[in-house]
Design a protein around this motif. Structure first.
Motif, PDB file in Angstrom:
ATOM      1  N   LEU A  88       0.837  -1.194   0.000  1.00  0.00           N
ATOM      2  CA  LEU A  88       0.000   0.000   0.000  1.00  0.00           C
ATOM      3  C   LEU A  88       0.872   1.245   0.000  1.00  0.00           C
ATOM      4  O   LEU A  88       1.848   1.333   0.742  1.00  0.00           O
ATOM      5  N   SER A  89       0.499   2.210  -0.819  1.00  0.00           N
ATOM      6  CA  SER A  89       1.170   3.511  -0.805  1.00  0.00           C
ATOM      7  C   SER A  89       0.452   4.418   0.185  1.00  0.00           C
ATOM      8  O   SER A  89      -0.677   4.134   0.598  1.00  0.00           O
ATOM      9  N   PRO A  90       1.072   5.549   0.582  1.00  0.00           N
ATOM     10  CA  PRO A  90       0.440   6.423   1.586  1.00  0.00           C
ATOM     11  C   PRO A  90      -0.892   7.011   1.166  1.00  0.00           C
ATOM     12  O   PRO A  90      -1.683   7.386   2.010  1.00  0.00           O
ATOM     13  N   HIS A  91      -1.157   7.110  -0.145  1.00  0.00           N
ATOM     14  CA  HIS A  91      -2.389   7.757  -0.611  1.00  0.00           C
ATOM     15  C   HIS A  91      -3.372   6.755  -1.200  1.00  0.00           C
ATOM     16  O   HIS A  91      -4.213   7.100  -2.016  1.00  0.00           O
ATOM     17  N   MET A  92      -3.293   5.512  -0.745  1.00  0.00           N
ATOM     18  CA  MET A  92      -4.108   4.434  -1.291  1.00  0.00           C
ATOM     19  C   MET A  92      -4.937   3.808  -0.179  1.00  0.00           C
ATOM     20  O   MET A  92      -4.500   3.736   0.972  1.00  0.00           O
ATOM     21  N   ALA A  93      -6.149   3.353  -0.509  1.00  0.00           N
ATOM     22  CA  ALA A  93      -7.014   2.701   0.481  1.00  0.00           C
ATOM     23  C   ALA A  93      -7.817   1.605  -0.196  1.00  0.00           C
ATOM     24  O   ALA A  93      -8.520   1.851  -1.180  1.00  0.00           O
ATOM     25  N   ILE A  94      -7.712   0.378   0.321  1.00  0.00           N
ATOM     26  CA  ILE A  94      -8.506  -0.745  -0.171  1.00  0.00           C
ATOM     27  C   ILE A  94      -9.904  -0.658   0.430  1.00  0.00           C
ATOM     28  O   ILE A  94     -10.070  -0.353   1.610  1.00  0.00           O
ATOM     29  N   TYR A  95     -10.929  -0.933  -0.389  1.00  0.00           N
ATOM     30  CA  TYR A  95     -12.280  -0.943   0.160  1.00  0.00           C
ATOM     31  C   TYR A  95     -13.043  -2.229  -0.144  1.00  0.00           C
ATOM     32  O   TYR A  95     -14.165  -2.408   0.325  1.00  0.00           O
TER      33      TYR A  95
ATOM     34  N   ARG B 176     -11.877 -16.363  -4.478  1.00  0.00           N
ATOM     35  CA  ARG B 176     -12.728 -17.553  -4.584  1.00  0.00           C
ATOM     36  C   ARG B 176     -12.027 -18.615  -5.425  1.00  0.00           C
ATOM     37  O   ARG B 176     -11.287 -18.313  -6.356  1.00  0.00           O
ATOM     38  N   SER B 177     -12.290 -19.838  -5.052  1.00  0.00           N
ATOM     39  CA  SER B 177     -11.820 -20.993  -5.802  1.00  0.00           C
ATOM     40  C   SER B 177     -13.016 -21.898  -6.048  1.00  0.00           C
ATOM     41  O   SER B 177     -14.165 -21.525  -5.782  1.00  0.00           O
ATOM     42  N   GLU B 178     -12.748 -23.104  -6.533  1.00  0.00           N
ATOM     43  CA  GLU B 178     -13.851 -24.015  -6.799  1.00  0.00           C
ATOM     44  C   GLU B 178     -14.544 -24.451  -5.518  1.00  0.00           C
ATOM     45  O   GLU B 178     -15.723 -24.794  -5.525  1.00  0.00           O
ATOM     46  N   ASP B 179     -13.813 -24.470  -4.432  1.00  0.00           N
ATOM     47  CA  ASP B 179     -14.348 -25.032  -3.197  1.00  0.00           C
ATOM     48  C   ASP B 179     -14.787 -24.000  -2.176  1.00  0.00           C
ATOM     49  O   ASP B 179     -15.617 -24.306  -1.317  1.00  0.00           O
ATOM     50  N   ALA B 180     -14.219 -22.816  -2.206  1.00  0.00           N
ATOM     51  CA  ALA B 180     -14.487 -21.882  -1.111  1.00  0.00           C
ATOM     52  C   ALA B 180     -14.307 -20.449  -1.580  1.00  0.00           C
ATOM     53  O   ALA B 180     -13.814 -20.176  -2.681  1.00  0.00           O
ATOM     54  N   GLU B 181     -14.723 -19.544  -0.715  1.00  0.00           N
ATOM     55  CA  GLU B 181     -14.573 -18.122  -0.969  1.00  0.00           C
ATOM     56  C   GLU B 181     -14.089 -17.437   0.304  1.00  0.00           C
ATOM     57  O   GLU B 181     -14.475 -17.822   1.417  1.00  0.00           O
ATOM     58  N   VAL B 182     -13.239 -16.443   0.125  1.00  0.00           N
ATOM     59  CA  VAL B 182     -12.767 -15.621   1.238  1.00  0.00           C
ATOM     60  C   VAL B 182     -13.194 -14.193   0.984  1.00  0.00           C
ATOM     61  O   VAL B 182     -12.918 -13.637  -0.089  1.00  0.00           O
ATOM     62  N   GLN B 183     -13.882 -13.608   1.941  1.00  0.00           N
ATOM     63  CA  GLN B 183     -14.342 -12.223   1.839  1.00  0.00           C
ATOM     64  C   GLN B 183     -13.774 -11.442   3.021  1.00  0.00           C
ATOM     65  O   GLN B 183     -13.869 -11.881   4.168  1.00  0.00           O
ATOM     66  N   ALA B 184     -13.144 -10.301   2.736  1.00  0.00           N
ATOM     67  CA  ALA B 184     -12.642  -9.449   3.809  1.00  0.00           C
ATOM     68  C   ALA B 184     -13.756  -8.516   4.278  1.00  0.00           C
ATOM     69  O   ALA B 184     -14.434  -7.899   3.457  1.00  0.00           O
TER      70      ALA B 184
ATOM     71  N   SER C 141     -15.974   4.137   9.007  1.00  0.00           N
ATOM     72  CA  SER C 141     -15.106   3.081   8.514  1.00  0.00           C
ATOM     73  C   SER C 141     -15.917   1.884   8.008  1.00  0.00           C
ATOM     74  O   SER C 141     -15.663   1.355   6.922  1.00  0.00           O
ATOM     75  N   LEU C 142     -16.916   1.484   8.769  1.00  0.00           N
ATOM     76  CA  LEU C 142     -17.692   0.302   8.396  1.00  0.00           C
ATOM     77  C   LEU C 142     -18.547   0.547   7.162  1.00  0.00           C
ATOM     78  O   LEU C 142     -18.705  -0.340   6.317  1.00  0.00           O
ATOM     79  N   THR C 143     -19.101   1.742   7.042  1.00  0.00           N
ATOM     80  CA  THR C 143     -19.978   2.017   5.907  1.00  0.00           C
ATOM     81  C   THR C 143     -19.197   2.292   4.615  1.00  0.00           C
ATOM     82  O   THR C 143     -19.666   1.968   3.532  1.00  0.00           O
ATOM     83  N   SER C 144     -18.017   2.877   4.730  1.00  0.00           N
ATOM     84  CA  SER C 144     -17.236   3.204   3.533  1.00  0.00           C
ATOM     85  C   SER C 144     -16.299   2.087   3.111  1.00  0.00           C
ATOM     86  O   SER C 144     -15.810   2.079   1.981  1.00  0.00           O
ATOM     87  N   GLY C 145     -16.019   1.152   4.028  1.00  0.00           N
ATOM     88  CA  GLY C 145     -15.069   0.091   3.725  1.00  0.00           C
ATOM     89  C   GLY C 145     -13.624   0.493   3.895  1.00  0.00           C
ATOM     90  O   GLY C 145     -12.727  -0.277   3.561  1.00  0.00           O
ATOM     91  N   ILE C 146     -13.361   1.694   4.414  1.00  0.00           N
ATOM     92  CA  ILE C 146     -11.996   2.193   4.625  1.00  0.00           C
ATOM     93  C   ILE C 146     -11.597   1.907   6.068  1.00  0.00           C
ATOM     94  O   ILE C 146     -12.242   2.379   7.003  1.00  0.00           O
ATOM     95  N   ILE C 147     -10.533   1.163   6.248  1.00  0.00           N
ATOM     96  CA  ILE C 147     -10.119   0.763   7.587  1.00  0.00           C
ATOM     97  C   ILE C 147      -9.576   1.954   8.360  1.00  0.00           C
ATOM     98  O   ILE C 147      -9.040   2.916   7.783  1.00  0.00           O
ATOM     99  N   CYS C 148      -9.723   1.915   9.680  1.00  0.00           N
ATOM    100  CA  CYS C 148      -9.130   2.915  10.575  1.00  0.00           C
ATOM    101  C   CYS C 148      -8.596   2.165  11.791  1.00  0.00           C
ATOM    102  O   CYS C 148      -8.878   0.973  11.969  1.00  0.00           O
ATOM    103  N   PRO C 149      -7.837   2.817  12.668  1.00  0.00           N
ATOM    104  CA  PRO C 149      -7.270   2.106  13.813  1.00  0.00           C
ATOM    105  C   PRO C 149      -8.296   1.527  14.774  1.00  0.00           C
ATOM    106  O   PRO C 149      -7.933   0.703  15.607  1.00  0.00           O
TER     107      PRO C 149
END
Length: 833
Positions: A74-81, A86-94, A569-577
């Motif tokens: 991650l760069s300082p000005h980037m945010a994952i939301y 997913r594979s054939e057997d399972a899915e992982v959701q953050a 944080s929860l509504t936007s998907g942007i993490i905070c401390p």
């Protein structure tokens, strides 16, 4: 050793015998990548904001099942939301959860992130998620979305770089360094939008022709043509229409979010980029320059401080704080830069600070912020940090609270203060420098001073004219100053309901002062929301607002701010401390069970967000759905890699590990870590403490800094010997604040020429000995065997400006006489002749 290649990482058994294996002090465990087979990337750029959606397909081409870990730097000005695998057997959701509530906690697997964090040779902030085991020949599809503020080039272009995870060119692939062919396919498309119009696009790779999708050229599309370069990052420069000092575009809100919420209301994306001409070196200039010196380092820094103080321009204000047990300045508040004030300040600086005890930078900063700033003078701080500082979090929070009113240039002299130095500079738009030696210190601080002396638009303010019923709030505030070469990206929320629906435009007015002259820019913007519904501006606004809330929460302002930060944080998907990720891993062949509760649960939004985006059937009859019986929770978090060694990816340090040995070694290492952590925690938690969970991010988000990159980013202007700097320093100490030198015995000593000869060679037309002395000093700096221009560039500019202000009619003859006396060949252009 772990080796990171950005993307899917796996524990594997390699037969590469390069390097060595040392079981004990160093543990080298290999980490190879699961190959990327396909990447589809869609980029939406709106002025200086980007939203990136990507789908990555990886395939396990080994003959054994492997545990895989997705890592995204991650760069300082980037945010994952958004993240999903997913594979054939399972899915992982953050998904995000409240740190205090702990609705869900992973049942195991933290050791994977712990091991990556401690053994990686790379450093920096990464998003990491453990995806479980991938069978031979099986694929995993990763969907990742993030938003990013784009840097503005000097010519006004928005600069976008595709992260190496999405384009792992051969320099990121250890096994591919000897070939120009990429082992994966890449489909890259970009949609571009700006109210100023999209004028042109440049890239370091082949592009399809620019296709405009609006008649006014406000929207356009572009895509990758052919195969991308195999050895370079993909870079895109987007040029907009006629450059202006201000631009605004309204982004539509989320129709599913309630009106009045952060995501529900429209957002105005404002770009402020005033046109500021270059300043003439040596002329009068406004500004407030405050120097904060760690007293434990004061004795070594005095020479550099002398160069700084002498290089300041006439017309500015200055002050010096030697922070230790006290936080008092040389003067109660900044004073005008005059000869008397400078002489008195140098006299008051203590020669050493060894007796002052612990540093008190926090108290010093608070004293400065409580001191009024001279009207019309932009405040800039030069902070030296010699060692480990107490209250690092509070210091960062205090600087962030005042980020719009000043800039920080920070200098660290040890690893302990590197992260704080970087954080202060990043928050305020300044620079951070790691000073590796006393010889380079003067050149480093003068380089930063040259940046600080760039002119600025001061007293920046925005005003709005909107239909009755609407109002605007700039989230995070407006900066008071914008410096040359910089731009400011603001997010303004439009709230309320317009009473007059016939008015379709709003008016924004930018005002600032430039070189004492008031400047006004007015721009109209349509009130009808635009955009593609991806909410990039809203999410970056949430990130900006979270910073402000966290700063206020750090000062102990109560739980209300914390609750609001968690909600955003929860509504936007942007993490905070105050929030953290958890990975929900679910079998796609499992039936979901439903349950109805009588009252809404605080975390309804968490699970509903995950379930609504799931590809498998979900039915809800209440505010919360139970997790399926076979569902598992796995580590998924933003973490810090602490490695500091830089090893070429083409020649990784790896070993041959017999099958079964690697598992045993990893298990032993992790068991040892648990044991040592358990023993250390016995006084606090008792003997039955559970496995340690990695700590959540701190409020100020101070990050580990790779000192290798830190030094490379700190361009040092030449290598200077102690003798050369001391020789030049004697001349600098004799210069007056107006740039002139007096014909004194001290100057005669520096020139190493008999005083009678100096006076005898003075042209007869000169009435003032100081003019002759100043010409000699500048000529001495340019002697053929001594070149101090880089160190004394600002001092020399003041001197030449002063000479021209004296209306010296025979300046060329003075230079000719000086060259003869000093045996030099200095060109007339040095004196602007």
């Amino acid at each position: 050793m772990w080796r990171q290649s950005f993307g899917l990482l796996e524990k594997s058994y390699t037969h590469d015998t390069t390097g060595s294996f040392l079981l004990g002090k160093w543990l080298h465990i290999p980490l190879s990548t699961v190959p990327l087979c396909s990447a589809v990337v869609d980029v939406a750029i709106q002025d200086y904001v980007a939203d990136v959606a990507s789908e990555l397909i990886y395939q396990n081409k080994s003959q054994i099942s492997t545990e895989v870990l997705f890592v995204f730097p991650l760069s300082p000005h980037m945010a994952i939301y958004s993240f999903q695998a997913r594979s054939e057997d399972a899915e992982v959701q953050a998904m995000l959860q409240d740190e205090d509530q702990q609705l869900h906690e992973p049942t195991g697997g933290w050791e994977n992130l712990e091991y990556l964090q401690d053994q990686s040779e790379h450093s920096g902030e990464v998003f990491a998620c453990f995806l479980g085991t991938l069978s031979p020949g099986r694929e995993v599809v990763v969907t990742l979305r993030y938003v990013q503020e784009l840097p503005r080039e000097p010519d006004g272009a928005a600069h976008f770089v595709l992260p190496p995870t999405l384009h792992p060119c051969s320099k990121h692939y250890a096994w591919n360094c000897l070939t120009s062919e990429l082992p994966y396919s890449l489909l890259l498309t970009a949609s571009l939008q700006s109210p100023r119009g999209v004028a042109n696009v440049q890239a370091n790779f082949a592009l399809t022709p620019l296709i405009y999708t609006a008649q006014d050229h406000s929207t356009a599309q572009i895509s990758l043509a052919g195969r991308p370069p195999s050895h370079d990052d993909l870079e895109l420069l987007v040029y907009f229409g006629e450059p202006t000092a201000v631009s605004a575009v309204v982004e539509t809100g989320d129709p599913g979010a309630p009106p009045g919420s952060l995501l529900g209301d429209p957002m105005v994306l404002v770009a402020l980029a005033p046109s500021i001409p270059e300043a003439v070196p040596g002329q009068r200039q406004s500004g407030e320059f405050i120097f904060l010196l760690d007293t434990t380092f004061l004795e070594r820094a005095q020479g550099s401080l002398l160069f700084l103080l002498k290089s300041l321009p006439l017309g500015c204000y200055f002050n010096i704080y030697c922070y230790g047990e006290t936080s008092e300045g040389i003067y109660p508040q900044s004073v005008e830069y005059t000869q008397d004030n400078l002489t008195e300040a140098i006299r008051r600086i203590p020669s050493t600070g060894s007796s002052l005890g612990d540093t008190n930078l926090l108290g010093t900063l608070r004293s400065i912020y409580n001191t009024p700033r001279p009207r019309g003078h932009t405040r800039q701080l030069f902070i030296s940090m010699a060692g480990l500082l107490p209250d690092k979090e509070a210091i960062a929070a205090e600087v962030c609270r005042h980020r719009n009113s000043h800039r920080c240039f920070s200098f660290c002299f040890s690893d302990d203060s590197a992260a704080l130095a970087m954080a202060l500079a990043r928050e305020t738009g300044g620079e951070a420098t790691y000073v590796c030696s006393d010889n380079s210190m003067t050149a480093v601080v003068l380089k930063c001073l040259k940046q600080a002396l760039k002119p600025a638009a001061e007293g920046v303010s925005l005003s709005w004219t909107l239909p009755r019923g609407l109002e605007v709030e700039v989230l995070g505030g407006t900066p008071q100053s914008i410096f040359q070469g910089q731009h400011s990206l603001l997010y303004a929320q439009i709230r309320g309901q317009a009473q007059d629906t016939t008015v379709a435009k709003g008016v924004m007015t930018l005002q600032y002062s430039l070189d004492g002259q008031d400047v006004t820019h007015t721009i109209e913007f349509p009130l009808c929301p635009q955009g593609d519904g991806r909410l990039a501006g809203h999410r970056l606004a949430a990130r900006r607002l979270l910073k402000r809330l966290l700063t206020e929460a750090a000062s102990g302002s109560g739980d209300e701010l914390r609750h609001r930060a968690v909600e955003i944080s929860l509504t936007s998907g942007i993490i905070c401390p105050f929030t953290s990720y958890v990975g929900v891993r679910t079998s796609q062949r499992v039936t979901w069970y439903q349950v109805s509760w009588g009252r809404p649960h605080h975390h309804q939004v968490l699970l509903s967000h995950v379930l609504n985006s799931a590809p498998f059937p979900v039915a809800l009859e209440g505010p919360l759905a139970l997790l399926p019986p076979r569902q598992s929770l796995i580590p998924c978090q933003i973490t810090e890699l602490r490695g500091s060694r830089r090893v070429s990816s083409c020649h990784p340090m790896s070993i041959w590990v017999p099958p079964g040995w690697l598992t045993a070694v990893c298990a032993s290492w992790l068991a040892l870590r648990r044991l040592t952590h358990g023993i250390a925690a016995l006084p606090q938690r008792g003997a039955c403490s559970k496995a340690r969970k990695p700590p959540s991010p701190s409020i100020s988000s101070l990050k580990y800094v790779d000192l290798t990159e830190f030094v490379l980013c700190s361009s040092i202007l030449g290598q200077w010997s102690t003798k050369a700097i001391a020789e030049c320093q004697q001349l600098v100490a004799l210069q007056n604040v107006d740039g002139s030198w007096a014909l004194s015995s001290g100057l005669v000593s520096v020139l190493e020429i008999d005083e009678a000869e100096i006076k005898g060679k003075m042209p007869g037309e000169l009435m003032e000995p100081s003019i002759w002395a100043t010409v000699l000093a500048v000529t001495w700096l340019h002697r053929h065997d001594k070149c101090y221009q880089e160190l004394c560039e600002l001092l020399e500019a003041k001197a030449v400006t002063w000479l021209h202000s004296q209306a010296v009619s025979q300046l060329d003859k003075c230079l000719e006489a000086a060259n003869t006396l000093l045996g030099s060949t200095v060109e007339p252009s040095v004196f602007r002749l």
